[in-house]
Motif scaffolding. Structure first.
Motif, short mmCIF file in Angstrom:
data_model
loop_
_atom_site.label_atom_id
_atom_site.label_comp_id
_atom_site.label_asym_id
_atom_site.label_seq_id
_atom_site.Cartn_x
_atom_site.Cartn_y
_atom_site.Cartn_z
N ALA A 57 -3.99 1.30 -3.72
CA ALA A 57 -3.33 1.41 -2.42
C ALA A 57 -4.34 1.32 -1.28
CB ALA A 57 -2.56 2.72 -2.33
N ARG A 58 -5.49 2.02 -1.42
CA ARG A 58 -6.53 1.99 -0.39
C ARG A 58 -7.02 0.56 -0.15
NH1 ARG A 58 -9.69 5.69 2.05
NH2 ARG A 58 -8.90 7.36 0.72
N ASN B 229 1.34 6.69 -7.07
CA ASN B 229 0.05 7.33 -7.38
C ASN B 229 -1.04 6.37 -7.85
OD1 ASN B 229 0.65 10.05 -6.71
ND2 ASN B 229 1.89 10.22 -8.56
N THR C 63 1.01 4.00 -3.03
CA THR C 63 0.74 5.42 -2.76
C THR C 63 1.80 6.30 -3.42
OG1 THR C 63 -0.26 4.82 -0.63
CG2 THR C 63 0.33 7.11 -0.92
N ARG C 64 3.07 5.86 -3.32
CA ARG C 64 4.17 6.64 -3.92
C ARG C 64 4.12 6.64 -5.44
NH1 ARG C 64 5.52 10.08 -0.09
NH2 ARG C 64 6.20 9.05 1.84
N GLY D 133 0.82 -1.21 0.00
CA GLY D 133 0.00 0.00 0.00
C GLY D 133 0.85 1.26 0.00
N LEU E 98 -3.62 5.23 -6.25
CA LEU E 98 -4.23 5.49 -4.95
C LEU E 98 -5.40 4.56 -4.64
CD1 LEU E 98 -4.07 9.40 -4.94
CD2 LEU E 98 -2.37 7.74 -4.17
N LEU F 30 -2.16 8.56 2.30
CA LEU F 30 -3.08 8.38 1.16
C LEU F 30 -4.12 9.50 1.12
CD1 LEU F 30 -4.16 6.58 -1.16
CD2 LEU F 30 -5.48 5.34 0.54
N GLU F 31 -4.72 9.81 2.29
CA GLU F 31 -5.72 10.89 2.34
C GLU F 31 -5.09 12.22 1.95
OE1 GLU F 31 -8.86 10.76 2.80
OE2 GLU F 31 -9.28 8.81 3.68
N LYS G 278 -2.60 12.63 -0.12
CA LYS G 278 -2.42 12.60 -1.58
C LYS G 278 -3.73 12.85 -2.31
CE LYS G 278 1.81 10.77 -3.03
NZ LYS G 278 2.44 10.70 -4.36
N GLU G 279 -4.85 12.39 -1.70
CA GLU G 279 -6.16 12.56 -2.35
C GLU G 279 -6.77 13.92 -2.06
OE1 GLU G 279 -8.40 9.18 -1.01
OE2 GLU G 279 -7.84 7.98 -2.76
N GLY H 133 -0.14 5.00 6.84
CA GLY H 133 -0.31 4.85 5.40
C GLY H 133 -1.59 5.49 4.92
#
Length: 751
Positions: free
Chosen positions: A136-137, A131, A128-129, A124, A133, A166-167, A169-170, A162
């Motif tokens: 990853a979730r 992208n 995330t890195r 995950g 996403l 992720l949040e 990034k979103e 993590g």
């Protein structure tokens, strides 16, 4: 033939022992190899922590080379896990993804749930890195399900971090802050300093992206998070995180409009970041070259393997003959010793069992005595605290009515707040003590539920505003207007639950939902929910959160304060009302408390609008020149009560004990008597009973610090008209005096 059979009988045990020894030697050799692989992997993990990536790669390569000559799935799993982590730190995400897929494929064939959760979580982070996403979730959620099932808080903390990244990034910084706030206390508990520092940096970054609250407040909180991160970074020499801290510091300077400082910090970040990237590229290149050489090494190992096997066989045969006799002696000795010990243990087992039974009986008796002692101690200490607290609140009230200066008002308000907070704490302890001693009864009065809930929300609105929370009520309008039950206990339950949600939520929402589940036979079943989107409660802490004096953790206690009594009181009150508190919560996402409860539908048209004297209707002019007898043995309390009464133009006399009080009532004409309960000589109850023998009309009010042992019904049976618990609010004090005198006057007129 007989000789052959005899030879066979002699040789057979020897051959069996020889086979067993050979097998044992082979197993030992395999265990040594597994141990060596594990040692290399542990060295690699330790090197990653201190960011010595060359050392990490060397040890990981040695472990991988051993795995080419010896196939063990457990060892391969652990090495792949370390490899994924190493490549993630080196930002070699393509290799990290490839290793993650191999690892997950291998683990899906086994029953190693914990390792599978770690693999999902690390994949995950990698996704995330890169992208990816949504993917990853999914992997973070898979990991969270496994760690929740296994009650693995250590690994769950990484999932929370993590999800926070992720949040972020979103573009959901508010959710990200919640996740980081949930992860940081866990990292502190388990001593994961690198992860704690990393979470603090990400939290600071998320706070800087918040737009729905005060910009100044967000920048202040971001600076606090950065400072906490830098303390850990500098103490442990985390080079990579130090570089990231310059970027966060630059963003903070930009928000504070310190443009030159922001540019300087950004330049430092760019220079150092480019430098460390070159180091990573060099390490990755070296790794690729070593992987190319690994193929040649494998061929060399294979060609030499046969020679080594032949040499091992000749060495092993020599060891077998020497070791066989030793093995036989050891086995026989162990068998003899085992039989001897078994007999001794069997003989002692019954004695030990009897001793344990006796210990359990003694422990039960001690526990019962301790519980009784605790109840008595808490009852005594709460009563003793109320007496000096009465002086604090009473003197504060008097001073505030003497036109203090503005700066004095500020101090007096602080003193008043502290006194009320201490009184609330004492009341909570007394309430809990009464609940545990089964000395609380459920009352039954008519009330309007929606009004009750609105009163609770109004009372908590200031606390919610202070933490920038919004309170919401979702009420089922089909619920009958008039219900019969105990509204005071329901209000106490809701105040504790809603107050708890407000305390553990910031910049969020608290929802109170009430729904009708069933309706019939003059009864209605209601469903109550209190939900927030705050920091949440871990699965482990959910098991103990309703215990007395329990809180989520030491860090939570230090950050949010409190004693941990509120939820315990809620649990006990609901059980008293034939209900049960339920909890659904997840770290970083919030909590939901809920319960179902039955109420009767009332036929009465009106309710007691003032069951707890919340609104005070007092004609103070009617109290002027009224004669009051204060029966109190404490000189300070005498002075305070007398001054409060005389401030409102009432005439006041004082009796030091119950005996004097009886004599003074016989001799003088008083409009009301304020009677303390605990006094030297005869008690307030005994004095009241004696007064009632010759005067049934005079209003007598119990002015006392109620303890657990005192039943309020006993006061009324003794002849008291009202009870005023100390310390009291002046409005409540005068309202009860006025009501008692007014009731007496109406009675006299009627006759």
């Amino acid at each position: 033939m007989n000789k052959l059979r005899a030879s066979y009988k002699i040789c057979m045990p020897f051959l069996v022992c020889l086979f067993a020894y050979t097998t044992m030697f082979a197993v030992q050799n395999a265990q040594d190899t597994i141990a060596q692989i594990a040692k290399y992997r542990q060295n690699a993990e330790a090197a990653i922590v201190i960011q010595d990536y060359d050392e990490a790669i060397l040890n990981l390569s040695l472990a991988e080379k051993l795995l080419t000559t010896f196939n063990d799935d457990d060892s391969k799993t652990n090495v792949l896990l370390t490899s994924v982590g190493l490549n993630y730190y080196l930002e070699n995400y393509r290799k990290a993804a490839s290793e993650s897929n191999k690892l997950i494929e291998l683990l899906l064939k086994t029953n190693k749930r914990n390792e599978l959760g770690k693999a999902y979580n690390r994949y995950g982070f990698v996704l995330t890195r890169t992208n990816e996403l949504q993917k990853a979730r999914m992997y973070f959620q898979n990991a969270d399900e496994i760690f929740t099932e296994l009650n693995e808080e250590k690994n769950q903390s990484d999932v929370l971090m993590g999800m926070g990244i992720l949040e972020l990034k979103e573009g959901n910084p508010k959710n990200a802050v919640n996740y980081f706030d949930a992860a940081i206390p866990l990292y502190q508990n388990f001593g994961y300093k690198y992860q704690e520092a990393f979470s603090q940096l990400n939290k600071a970054n998320a706070l800087l992206q918040l737009e729905n609250t005060s910009r100044t407040n967000n920048v202040r909180l971001a600076k606090q998070a950065l400072e906490a991160a830098n303390i850990l970074i500098d103490a442990n020499d985390y080079t990579k995180l130090k570089i990231e801290s310059y970027k966060v510091a630059s963003e903070i300077a930009l928000k504070e409009r310190k443009y030159r400082s922001a540019a300087e910090l950004l330049n430092i970040y760019s220079t150092k970041n480019d430098s460390i990237h070159q180091v990573y590229i060099s390490i990755i290149t070296k790794t690729i070259e070593e992987e190319a050489n690994l193929g040649n090494l494998t061929e060399i190992i294979e060609t030499q393997k046969n020679d080594l096997d032949q040499k091992k066989k000749s060495i092993n045969f020599g060891k077998m003959t020497n070791g066989l006799s030793i093995a036989l002696i050891v086995i026989l000795s162990l068998l003899t010793l085992s039989l001897y010990k078994n007999n001794n243990l069997r003989a002692k087992a019954n004695e030990l069992l009897q001793d344990k039974n006796n210990e359990l009986l003694l422990a039960k008796e001690k526990a019962e005595k301790a519980s009784l002692a605790k109840a008595q101690f808490l009852s005594t200490i709460t009563h003793e605290l109320r007496t000096p607290l009465y002086a604090v609140t009473g003197l504060t009230h008097l001073l505030m009515e003497e036109n203090p200066k503005d700066y004095q008002k500020e101090h007096l308000n602080s003193l008043k707040f502290s006194g009320e907070y201490l009184l609330s704490l004492i009341n909570n302890i007394l309430d809990l003590n009464k609940l545990e001693a089964n000395k609380v009864e459920v009352e039954k009065t008519t009330f309007n539920l929606k009004k009750r809930i609105n009163d609770v929300l109004v009372a908590l609105k200031k606390s919610a505003d202070d933490r920038k929370n919004n309170l919401h009520l979702e009420f089922d309008e089909s619920i009958p207007d008039r219900l019969a039950g105990d509204p005071l206990k329901l209000s106490q339950i809701l105040i504790n639950l809603v107050g708890n949600s407000v305390k553990f939520t910031q910049n969020g929402d608290v929802f109170v939902r009430v729904q009708k589940l069933d309706h019939g036979n003059n009864k209605v079943m209601l469903h109550f929910e209190i939900e927030d989107n705050g920091v949440g409660i871990s699965k482990k802490k959910q098991k103990s959160i309703f215990e007395t004096f329990s809180q989520g953790s030491l860090q939570i206690n230090r950050k949010f304060g409190g004693t941990g009594l509120g939820l315990s009181i809620v649990k006990n009150l609901l059980e008293l009302m034939n209900s049960k508190i339920q909890l659904d919560s997840q770290l970083g996402q919030g909590s939901k408390f809920w319960f179902n409860i039955n109420f009767q539908i009332s036929e009465e048209m009106t309710e007691d609008n003032n069951p707890n004297n919340i609104i005070y209707d007092v004609d103070y002019m009617a109290l002027e020149n009224k004669n009051v007898l204060v029966v109190e043995d404490n000189k300070i309390n005498q002075m305070i009560t007398k001054k409060i009464l005389e401030k409102n133009k009432m005439r006041c006399e004082v009796a030091d004990n119950g005996t004097d009080a009886v004599k003074m009532v016989k001799k003088n004409d008083y409009d009301v008597v304020l009677m303390d309960i605990h006094m030297p000589g005869i008690s307030g109850i005994e004095a009241t009973q004696k007064i009632r023998e010759f005067n049934e009309d005079i209003p007598i009010l119990a002015l006392t610090a109620v303890t657990i042992d005192e039943n309020l019904d006993d006061f009324y049976r003794a002849g008291f008209n009202e009870i005023i618990p100390k310390p009291f609010k002046p409005e409540e004090f005068f309202e009860k005096i006025y009501r008692s005198i007014n009731s007496k006057n109406k009675f006299v007129k009627a006759n």
